[in-house]
Design a protein around this motif. Structure first.
Motif, PDB file in Angstrom:
ATOM      1  N   LEU A 172       0.835  -1.199   0.000  1.00  0.00           N
ATOM      2  CA  LEU A 172       0.000   0.000   0.000  1.00  0.00           C
ATOM      3  C   LEU A 172       0.873   1.252   0.000  1.00  0.00           C
ATOM      4  O   LEU A 172       1.854   1.328   0.750  1.00  0.00           O
ATOM      5  CB  LEU A 172      -0.913   0.025   1.232  1.00  0.00           C
ATOM      6  N   HIS A 173       0.544   2.202  -0.850  1.00  0.00           N
ATOM      7  CA  HIS A 173       1.190   3.520  -0.858  1.00  0.00           C
ATOM      8  C   HIS A 173       0.251   4.440  -1.624  1.00  0.00           C
ATOM      9  O   HIS A 173       0.267   4.471  -2.853  1.00  0.00           O
ATOM     10  CB  HIS A 173       2.566   3.458  -1.511  1.00  0.00           C
ATOM     11  N   ASP A 174      -0.572   5.184  -0.897  1.00  0.00           N
ATOM     12  CA  ASP A 174      -1.639   5.963  -1.524  1.00  0.00           C
ATOM     13  C   ASP A 174      -1.110   6.981  -2.529  1.00  0.00           C
ATOM     14  O   ASP A 174      -1.659   7.135  -3.633  1.00  0.00           O
ATOM     15  CB  ASP A 174      -2.470   6.678  -0.449  1.00  0.00           C
ATOM     16  N   GLU A 175      -0.041   7.725  -2.166  1.00  0.00           N
ATOM     17  CA  GLU A 175       0.467   8.763  -3.063  1.00  0.00           C
ATOM     18  C   GLU A 175       1.065   8.162  -4.334  1.00  0.00           C
ATOM     19  O   GLU A 175       0.852   8.676  -5.435  1.00  0.00           O
ATOM     20  CB  GLU A 175       1.524   9.618  -2.345  1.00  0.00           C
ATOM     21  N   LEU A 176       1.805   7.066  -4.192  1.00  0.00           N
ATOM     22  CA  LEU A 176       2.378   6.411  -5.360  1.00  0.00           C
ATOM     23  C   LEU A 176       1.279   5.816  -6.237  1.00  0.00           C
ATOM     24  O   LEU A 176       1.333   5.899  -7.471  1.00  0.00           O
ATOM     25  CB  LEU A 176       3.357   5.321  -4.928  1.00  0.00           C
ATOM     26  N   HIS A 177       0.267   5.254  -5.613  1.00  0.00           N
ATOM     27  CA  HIS A 177      -0.864   4.685  -6.353  1.00  0.00           C
ATOM     28  C   HIS A 177      -1.540   5.754  -7.204  1.00  0.00           C
ATOM     29  O   HIS A 177      -1.897   5.525  -8.364  1.00  0.00           O
ATOM     30  CB  HIS A 177      -1.875   4.062  -5.379  1.00  0.00           C
ATOM     31  N   ALA A 178      -1.709   6.939  -6.640  1.00  0.00           N
ATOM     32  CA  ALA A 178      -2.371   8.026  -7.364  1.00  0.00           C
ATOM     33  C   ALA A 178      -1.519   8.543  -8.524  1.00  0.00           C
ATOM     34  O   ALA A 178      -2.056   9.030  -9.523  1.00  0.00           O
ATOM     35  CB  ALA A 178      -2.689   9.166  -6.402  1.00  0.00           C
ATOM     36  N   MET A 179      -0.195   8.430  -8.414  1.00  0.00           N
ATOM     37  CA  MET A 179       0.703   8.948  -9.450  1.00  0.00           C
ATOM     38  C   MET A 179       0.843   7.986 -10.621  1.00  0.00           C
ATOM     39  O   MET A 179       1.031   8.418 -11.771  1.00  0.00           O
ATOM     40  CB  MET A 179       2.083   9.223  -8.842  1.00  0.00           C
ATOM     41  N   LEU A 180       0.772   6.693 -10.375  1.00  0.00           N
ATOM     42  CA  LEU A 180       1.011   5.698 -11.419  1.00  0.00           C
ATOM     43  C   LEU A 180      -0.085   5.736 -12.482  1.00  0.00           C
ATOM     44  O   LEU A 180      -1.254   5.938 -12.172  1.00  0.00           O
ATOM     45  CB  LEU A 180       1.066   4.295 -10.806  1.00  0.00           C
ATOM     46  N   PRO A 181       0.272   5.534 -13.745  1.00  0.00           N
ATOM     47  CA  PRO A 181      -0.745   5.454 -14.797  1.00  0.00           C
ATOM     48  C   PRO A 181      -1.617   4.216 -14.606  1.00  0.00           C
ATOM     49  O   PRO A 181      -1.197   3.237 -13.971  1.00  0.00           O
ATOM     50  CB  PRO A 181       0.074   5.363 -16.086  1.00  0.00           C
TER      51      PRO A 181
END
Length: 205
Positions: A172-181
């Motif tokens: 889990l990593h909310d910020e990274l999840h939001a950045m990834l295409p």
């Protein structure tokens, strides 16, 4: 040493076998590239005059390793020849030929807007656990890559598949999840090894 790790040893254009030194605003920036990977490191220095010069990377690093550790060095350009002069406390003096700055190509600037912070040691652990399932053959397209994919559940799957082995690490990593295409990203195996060389316990962006 980090810059020299990525430059070709014997083949390639002089530009690629060079370590580039840029002095400005009390900072010495050291840059190197193999045309795929770029390294750029900025370090505090006493800058008397701004400038940019390239020098053979291997020769430069091998010379610096012979100097006394922890003792300041002085870098300057020789008038006329443009050679790089390296001295340490006035007792050791060296001279290296340089490359004209006209051969320099600008390096990518790391975007400063909204960087995602991640744990360097967790990424190193992820690479260790997945890389054995990534094919060595670069011509194999996706199976020669680490696949990082955001899922609809909010998790991130890091996967490796070499045709007969499969590994997946879910985290889990909310910020990274939001950045990834939406379709995720692929990172070739050869880049993972370079990343491992400098990843540590510090946070990364």
């Amino acid at each position: 040493s980090k810059a020299a790790n990525i430059i070709p040893t014997k083949t390639g254009a002089a530009y690629l076998r060079s370590i580039w030194l840029r002095a400005e605003k009390n900072t010495l920036t050291i840059m190197a590239t193999d045309s795929n990977i770029e390294f750029s490191g900025s370090y505090t220095a006493e800058v008397m005059q701004n400038g940019l010069v390239g020098v053979n990377g291997r020769n430069f690093v091998d010379l610096l390793r012979k100097l006394s550790s922890g003792v300041p060095i002085s870098l300057s350009l020789e008038e006329g020849s443009g050679n790089l002069l390296i001295s340490q406390k006035g007792t050791r003096n060296y001279k290296l030929p340089t490359n004209d700055s006209v051969w320099f190509q600008n390096f990518s600037i790391f975007p400063e807007d909204n960087p995602v912070v991640w744990s360097g040691d967790y990424l190193a652990e992820l690479i260790d656990k997945i890389s054995y399932c990534i094919a060595d053959d670069e011509s194999k397209d996706a199976i020669g890559c680490l696949f990082i994919n955001p899922t609809e559940s909010g998790h991130i799957d890091a996967c490796g598949l070499n045709g007969h082995q499969f590994a997946m690490l879910r985290f889990l990593h909310d910020e990274l999840h939001a950045m990834l295409p939406e379709n995720g990203i692929l990172i070739q195996r050869k880049y993972l090894g370079e990343m491992k060389k400098w990843l540590g316990t510090d946070e990364i962006e």
